[in-house]
Design a protein around this motif. Sequence first.
Motif, PDB file in Angstrom:
ATOM      1  N   LEU A 184      -9.125  14.846 -28.023  1.00 15.73           N
ATOM      2  CA  LEU A 184      -9.172  16.305 -27.949  1.00 15.73           C
ATOM      3  C   LEU A 184      -7.937  16.876 -27.260  1.00 15.73           C
ATOM      4  N   LYS A 185      -7.395  16.107 -26.328  1.00 14.95           N
ATOM      5  CA  LYS A 185      -6.210  16.554 -25.601  1.00 14.95           C
ATOM      6  C   LYS A 185      -4.979  16.576 -26.505  1.00 14.95           C
TER       7      LYS A 185
ATOM      8  N   ILE B 274      -8.630  21.378 -32.037  1.00 13.53           N
ATOM      9  CA  ILE B 274     -10.089  21.332 -32.022  1.00 13.53           C
ATOM     10  C   ILE B 274     -10.661  21.466 -33.429  1.00 13.53           C
TER      11      ILE B 274
ATOM     12  N   LYS C  92     -12.256  21.879 -24.572  1.00 12.20           N
ATOM     13  CA  LYS C  92     -10.869  21.996 -25.027  1.00 12.20           C
ATOM     14  C   LYS C  92     -10.020  22.689 -23.956  1.00 12.20           C
TER      15      LYS C  92
ATOM     16  N   ASN D 252     -18.070  22.416 -26.493  1.00 12.36           N
ATOM     17  CA  ASN D 252     -16.810  21.940 -27.072  1.00 12.36           C
ATOM     18  C   ASN D 252     -15.658  22.907 -26.810  1.00 12.36           C
TER      19      ASN D 252
ATOM     20  N   GLN E 210      -6.771  20.768 -21.335  1.00 12.59           N
ATOM     21  CA  GLN E 210      -5.393  21.150 -21.620  1.00 12.59           C
ATOM     22  C   GLN E 210      -4.522  20.979 -20.371  1.00 12.59           C
TER      23      GLN E 210
END
Length: 300
Positions: free
Chosen positions: A94-95, A99, A21, A17, A25
């Motif tokens: 997630l973007k 997080i 992240k 995870n 990005q």
Amino acid sequence: MWIYLGLLAALFLGLHNLCKKHAVQGNEVFPVLFGTVFSGFLVLLPLYLGSIFFEEQLIKMQLYISEISWQVHGFIAIKSAIMASSWILAYQALKHLPITIVTPIRSAGPFFTFIGAILIYQEQPNTFQWLGFFLIIFSVLLYSKIGKKEGIIFKRNKWILAIIAATFLGASSGLYDKFLIQNLSLTPQTLQFWFCFYTVLILFIILSITWFPFPEKRKAFTFRWTIIAVGVLLVAADYFYFKALQDPDALIMLLSAVKRSQILIAVVVGGLIFKEQNKRKKLVPLTGIMIGVFLILYAT
């Protein structure tokens, strides 16, 4: 033994995870997702080739990828479609979200798995397991209030809805995994290889429509080492998870909850690396989730 295999899976998922992240990005979600799954496929490809040319050696190493029927291929392709949908939604969320908000919502997966395990597999929780279950639910709701302080209104934010849908699909896949491993007697590496194969095909079709035809999108893409790391870590996590499911005594609802201990890595370490807000306040519901997981483990 399956509990410890579940904890190993959680360790690799937590690291997975963090890398995920970093990988998304400033990047398009679909090529990143394709790169991670394709990386995992390349890790497993030598095992498939070895199973063809060095069958006896791979069988001795318990890494042999066995031949399967077309019907079983169809079952695995269904899993690939479910998880591809879940990952696309999760990567998009997630973007656009911290997080430390995404990971706790993903921790709601055991709730859906818990219910499905009771209705489908007739797994019976005891009092402590129910206490842990509701404690985790309460903790996740507490996260939603903290999220509002970061400008994230859970009822109005489409990315929140996306991560919830991704969580539901992921939990459905988890229930399906027990059927594939125990009812169809698939080995972890056989399931992993063909799952990656069909997922790569699905994502390639999506990219052919949404990304490959557009030069400006291709130029905007930035390759990062974490794209490969995500794929490798996911293969490791899934391997230990599927090995745990091979145990006839393994309960999917408890295994799903054990995997949520990955949240410790994502929230504490991820919060420090990405310098996100309200880290100390998020430790309160984090503690609640961890106590809930402990209660489920204690009651096993």
